[in-house]
Structure formats: C-alpha cells, structure tokens
Design a protein around this motif. Structure first.
Motif, PDB file in Angstrom:
ATOM      1  N   ALA A  31       0.961  -1.329   0.181  1.00 17.84           N
ATOM      2  CA  ALA A  31       0.259  -0.119   0.128  1.00 17.84           C
ATOM      3  C   ALA A  31       0.888   1.284  -0.084  1.00 17.84           C
ATOM      4  N   ASP A  32       2.090   1.343   0.745  1.00 19.74           N
ATOM      5  CA  ASP A  32       2.772   2.362   0.799  1.00 19.74           C
ATOM      6  C   ASP A  32       3.378   2.685  -0.521  1.00 19.74           C
ATOM      7  N   LEU A  33       3.649   1.541  -1.248  1.00 18.54           N
ATOM      8  CA  LEU A  33       4.382   1.727  -2.612  1.00 18.54           C
ATOM      9  C   LEU A  33       3.315   2.250  -3.886  1.00 18.54           C
TER      10      LEU A  33
ATOM     11  N   GLY B 175       9.998  11.716  -1.864  1.00 17.72           N
ATOM     12  CA  GLY B 175       8.979  10.823  -1.103  1.00 17.72           C
ATOM     13  C   GLY B 175       9.511   9.941  -0.254  1.00 17.72           C
ATOM     14  N   GLU B 176       8.974   9.289   0.571  1.00 17.79           N
ATOM     15  CA  GLU B 176       9.597   8.452   1.543  1.00 17.79           C
ATOM     16  C   GLU B 176      10.172   7.201   0.906  1.00 17.79           C
ATOM     17  N   GLU B 177       9.296   6.697  -0.197  1.00 19.20           N
ATOM     18  CA  GLU B 177       9.492   5.245  -0.779  1.00 19.20           C
ATOM     19  C   GLU B 177      10.458   5.485  -1.865  1.00 19.20           C
ATOM     20  N   GLY B 178      11.599   6.439  -1.611  1.00 16.80           N
ATOM     21  CA  GLY B 178      12.785   6.365  -2.543  1.00 16.80           C
ATOM     22  C   GLY B 178      12.516   7.400  -3.738  1.00 16.80           C
TER      23      GLY B 178
ATOM     24  N   ILE C 199       6.380  14.078   0.212  1.00 21.08           N
ATOM     25  CA  ILE C 199       5.297  12.984   0.297  1.00 21.08           C
ATOM     26  C   ILE C 199       5.496  11.865   1.317  1.00 21.08           C
ATOM     27  N   ASP C 200       4.607  11.693   2.145  1.00 17.33           N
ATOM     28  CA  ASP C 200       4.524  10.577   2.792  1.00 17.33           C
ATOM     29  C   ASP C 200       3.284   9.596   2.339  1.00 17.33           C
ATOM     30  N   PRO C 201       3.365   8.650   1.485  1.00 18.49           N
ATOM     31  CA  PRO C 201       2.163   7.795   0.981  1.00 18.49           C
ATOM     32  C   PRO C 201       1.361   7.306   1.998  1.00 18.49           C
ATOM     33  N   LEU C 202       2.002   6.972   3.063  1.00 20.73           N
ATOM     34  CA  LEU C 202       1.200   6.360   4.040  1.00 20.73           C
ATOM     35  C   LEU C 202       1.750   6.736   5.321  1.00 20.73           C
ATOM     36  N   ASP C 203       1.465   7.684   6.177  1.00 14.53           N
ATOM     37  CA  ASP C 203       1.963   7.808   7.563  1.00 14.53           C
ATOM     38  C   ASP C 203       1.141   7.195   8.527  1.00 14.53           C
ATOM     39  N   GLY C 204       1.806   6.160   9.200  1.00 18.37           N
ATOM     40  CA  GLY C 204       1.400   5.302  10.273  1.00 18.37           C
ATOM     41  C   GLY C 204       1.335   3.856   9.643  1.00 18.37           C
ATOM     42  N   THR C 205       2.292   3.444   9.320  1.00 16.52           N
ATOM     43  CA  THR C 205       2.303   2.050   8.585  1.00 16.52           C
ATOM     44  C   THR C 205       2.083   1.130   9.591  1.00 16.52           C
ATOM     45  N   SER C 206       2.719   1.007  10.741  1.00 22.94           N
ATOM     46  CA  SER C 206       2.475  -0.084  11.675  1.00 22.94           C
ATOM     47  C   SER C 206       1.050   0.066  12.252  1.00 22.94           C
TER      48      SER C 206
HETATM   49 CA    CA Z   1       5.343   6.378   5.541  1.00 18.54          CA
END
Ligand code: CA
Ligand code: IPD
Ligand code: CA
Length: 264
Positions: A46-48, A69-72, A86-93
């Motif tokens: 989902a993050d990616l 963006g966080e994912e590279g 960009i943080d595509p999903l903040d709160g992954t845990s």
């Molecule tokens: Ca994130």
C-alpha cells in the motif's frame, strides 16, 4: 513569482491526489504483503502503490517541480522554487495492524519554506488542508485553535524513536512530561498528530525522530491555522531536522519547551 496565481491549482491537485491515494490504501487493506526496511520499520504494497499514484498525478501536472517521497523518490533537477514532500502512508505500523489511524500526507514548500499541506485520513474521510497565511480547513470547515492552555490542562502527544530503550533521552522526556500534562499520547502517525493540533483535538506534539515527509504537510497546516512550530529548544523549525515542537498556542509552547529541554 506570485504564488497566488498558481495556488488554487496546486491545492486542487494535491487534494485530488491525496484522495486517490487514500482510496488505494483502503483497497489494499485486506491483502497487502509487508516487509521490514529496517528494525521495526515496515513497508507494505500500500505504501508503494500510494506513492506511485501520487508521483504520477503530481509529476504529470508539475513536471518541473522538485520531489521528495519516503519510498525512494527524489527529484532535484532544475530551478523550481517548489518542492513536494510526500508520505504515501503515515502510520504504517497502525495500518499493518488495522488500527485505523493513518493518513496520506502531501506537503509543498516554496523557496524552502512550508507553504501548503494536505493530509487525508481515509478512515474518517477527513481532508485537512492549509496554506500558510491563508487559513486551514478540515473538510472545508475552518479550524480554530485553542486559546492559551497550561500544560496541566493539555492533551499532548509524542513520537518516540523506533527501538528506543529506557536509556534514550526521548523516553526520559516522555516520562518528565507524563505527570505535568493532563494526558500524554503516542499515536503512530505524526501527520495526524499535527493535523489534530491544528483541529484543536490535541494541544501539542513533540518528537526528536522525524523525517521531512512526517512533518512537511502537517507543519504547513498547523502554521496556516495560526499554531506555533519550532524545534524543541524554540529555535526555528527546519524540515530536515528530526526535532519538532508543535503547539496550538505560544503559552503551551514555552512551557513544553522549558520542560523538554531539562533533558539534554
Ligand atoms: Ca510512510
Ligand atoms: C512514522 C509515524 C510515527 C513516527 C515515526 C514515523 P511511517 O511514519 O509518523 O508516528 O513516530 O517516526 O516514521 O513510517 O508510518 O510513515
Ligand atoms: Ca511517516
């Protein structure tokens, strides 16, 4: 350049992109796979997928802007004064455990300063937006900040470093504030912490372990709402520095800063 000429378009695009990305997070929620980028640092499909969609949406409209963006994602060529963070999903845990407290976070800097922020919580369908100097909104309702609140009557929140143990100064600071505040929380989403301070659901937030994508959008939204954002020692905020103190009002900011700085 007058940013007023381009702002409605920037905001419209950021909102549409965050909404699309929030839909992608919810689509993946029942079948994502998860891996570890580092100790206690998770990443999912989902993050990616979310970052890919945001990147495509923004870059197709603003190809000359800079991107982080966080994912590279890192695009630094050219001389644009704009940088999307960009943080595509903040709160992954939280997402991995289906604890419904996570968000998409899209910030925009102009000439290196916080300018615009959009944070979308797909579980509550809440879109937090702000443009510094022009106001902040939650689903089009203007957000009003709390008046001077002493720490003893405040609900505050901290982000602690991953894998922190009892000798970590961040843990000592957390323990110092526990008896002084009305209540201290740790939520797992720095972006929503900042949006919630702007929305007057929390009074203050601090951390010494944030990345630019954890804070960019939320800081713009909180500044737009009239909040106070500094480093923990009250020196000026720097998105590249992991140290943040964000409060709804100056009274609380100075009280928290004083108490937090008791731990070196
Ligand atoms: Ca994130
Ligand atoms: C994390 C969350 C958390 C904060 C961590 C961040 P992620 O972001 O914002 O609240 O304490 O430092 O890394 O990894 O879920 O995007
Ligand atoms: Ca994050």
């Amino acid at each position: 350049m007058n940013t007023h000429n381009v702002t409605p378009d920037l905001m419209k695009v950021a909102i549409a992109s965050a909404r699309e990305a929030g839909g992608i997070l919810q689509d993946w929620v029942s079948h994502f796979s998860v891996s570890e980028k580092g100790p206690q640092d998770l990443v999912t499909d989902a993050d990616l997928a979310s970052q890919k969609a945001i990147q495509k949406y923004l870059q197709s409209r603003f190809p000359d802007h800079h991107y982080l963006g966080e994912e590279g994602l890192s695009q630094t060529e050219g001389k644009s004064p704009f940088r999307w963070i960009i943080d595509p999903l903040d709160g992954t845990s939280n997402y991995v455990h289906q604890f419904p407290f996570y968000a998409v976070s899209i910030g925009l800097e102009y000439e290196g300063k916080p300018y615009l922020g959009v944070i979308y919580d797909p579980n509550r369908d809440e879109m937090f937006t702000g443009i510094v100097g022009e106001g902040a909104y939650c689903n089009d309702v203007e957000m009003k900040l709390s008046q001077a609140t002493p720490l003893s009557e405040s609900l505050v929140v901290a982000s602690l470093p991953r894998c922190a143990d009892r000798t970590d100064p961040a843990v000592a600071r957390f323990l110092n504030i526990l008896p002084l505040a009305q209540h201290v929380q740790r939520t797992g989403s720095a972006a929503l912490n900042l949006a919630y301070v702007a929305a007057n659901r929390l009074d203050g937030f601090w951390s010494t372990s944030l990345k630019p994508w954890d804070q960019s959008a939320g800081v713009a939204i909180l500044l737009a709402a009239g909040g106070v954002v500094t480093k923990m020692d009250s020196s000026p905020f720097d998105v590249d520095c992991p140290d943040l103190l964000a409060c709804s009002n100056p009274t609380l900011q100075s009280e928290l800063s004083e108490q937090l700085c008791l731990v070196p």
